[in-house]
Design a protein around this motif. Structure first.
Motif, mmCIF file in Angstrom:
data_model
loop_
_atom_site.group_PDB
_atom_site.id
_atom_site.type_symbol
_atom_site.label_atom_id
_atom_site.label_comp_id
_atom_site.label_asym_id
_atom_site.label_seq_id
_atom_site.Cartn_x
_atom_site.Cartn_y
_atom_site.Cartn_z
ATOM 1 N N TYR A 28 2.232 1.711 -3.417
ATOM 2 C CA TYR A 28 1.185 2.197 -4.318
ATOM 3 C C TYR A 28 0.974 3.697 -4.126
ATOM 4 O O TYR A 28 0.924 4.463 -5.089
ATOM 5 C CB TYR A 28 -0.118 1.435 -4.060
ATOM 6 C CG TYR A 28 -1.267 1.903 -4.903
ATOM 7 C CD1 TYR A 28 -1.359 1.557 -6.245
ATOM 8 C CD2 TYR A 28 -2.274 2.690 -4.365
ATOM 9 C CE1 TYR A 28 -2.418 1.979 -7.029
ATOM 10 C CE2 TYR A 28 -3.333 3.122 -5.137
ATOM 11 C CZ TYR A 28 -3.402 2.770 -6.469
ATOM 12 O OH TYR A 28 -4.449 3.197 -7.239
ATOM 13 N N ILE A 29 0.885 4.128 -2.878
ATOM 14 C CA ILE A 29 0.671 5.552 -2.593
ATOM 15 C C ILE A 29 1.873 6.374 -3.059
ATOM 16 O O ILE A 29 1.712 7.454 -3.630
ATOM 17 C CB ILE A 29 0.384 5.758 -1.094
ATOM 18 C CG1 ILE A 29 -0.987 5.172 -0.761
ATOM 19 C CG2 ILE A 29 0.452 7.223 -0.710
ATOM 20 C CD1 ILE A 29 -1.283 5.071 0.716
ATOM 21 N N ASP A 75 0.832 -1.198 0.000
ATOM 22 C CA ASP A 75 0.000 0.000 0.000
ATOM 23 C C ASP A 75 0.870 1.252 0.000
ATOM 24 O O ASP A 75 0.583 2.214 -0.720
ATOM 25 C CB ASP A 75 -0.931 -0.017 1.214
ATOM 26 C CG ASP A 75 -1.937 1.115 1.188
ATOM 27 O OD1 ASP A 75 -2.568 1.313 0.117
ATOM 28 O OD2 ASP A 75 -2.094 1.798 2.218
ATOM 29 N N GLU A 76 1.938 1.232 0.784
ATOM 30 C CA GLU A 76 2.848 2.376 0.802
ATOM 31 C C GLU A 76 3.519 2.570 -0.555
ATOM 32 O O GLU A 76 3.674 3.706 -1.016
ATOM 33 C CB GLU A 76 3.891 2.196 1.897
ATOM 34 C CG GLU A 76 3.324 2.324 3.292
ATOM 35 C CD GLU A 76 4.264 1.823 4.372
ATOM 36 O OE1 GLU A 76 5.397 1.389 4.051
ATOM 37 O OE2 GLU A 76 3.864 1.861 5.555
#
Length: 124
Positions: free
Chosen positions: A116-117, A113-114
């Motif tokens: 992706y962000i 997720d990190e």
């Protein structure tokens, strides 16, 4: 007619056009591969084991009635104990999956997720 019927035969659809291209890169990450491996390594065997346990209860209730009617204590028989163990097994499996997910899956998912962000932040 639907979109699928309007396409000329023999032309493959483009699945990559329906999602963010960042996903294509993240799918190749070792963390994603490990996440899927861990998830499947838990969920598939746990599902098979639980369904087998449940099926055993149903089969024995239908075809092993003499055994299931065996009194354990007072009016409590083996069938009732098996039925209560179904609830206990369900809660134990839910707790174990929650623990497994928190300790093994969530750290990998957070890393992805990190990434992706961060990738979204670098886009023009």
């Amino acid at each position: 007619m639907s979109d699928l019927q309007q396409q000329p035969p023999g032309l493959p659809h483009d699945p990559a056009a329906r999602h963010d291209p960042i996903y294509d890169r993240l799918v190749q990450e070792p963390e994603f591969v490990q996440l899927r491996k861990l998830y499947r390594g838990f969920v598939f065997p746990a599902t098979v084991a639980f369904l087998t346990w449940y099926l055993l209860y149903v089969v024995m209730s239908n075809w092993a009635t003499g055994f299931m009617d065996t009194q354990v204590v007072g009016n409590i028989n083996v069938a009732l104990v098996f039925g209560l163990l179904q609830f206990a097994t369900t809660f134990a499996l839910a707790w174990f999956y929650s623990w497994f997910s928190t300790t093994r899956l969530d750290p990998l998912a957070r890393t992805l997720d990190e990434d992706y962000i961060a990738e979204l932040g670098r886009r023009p």
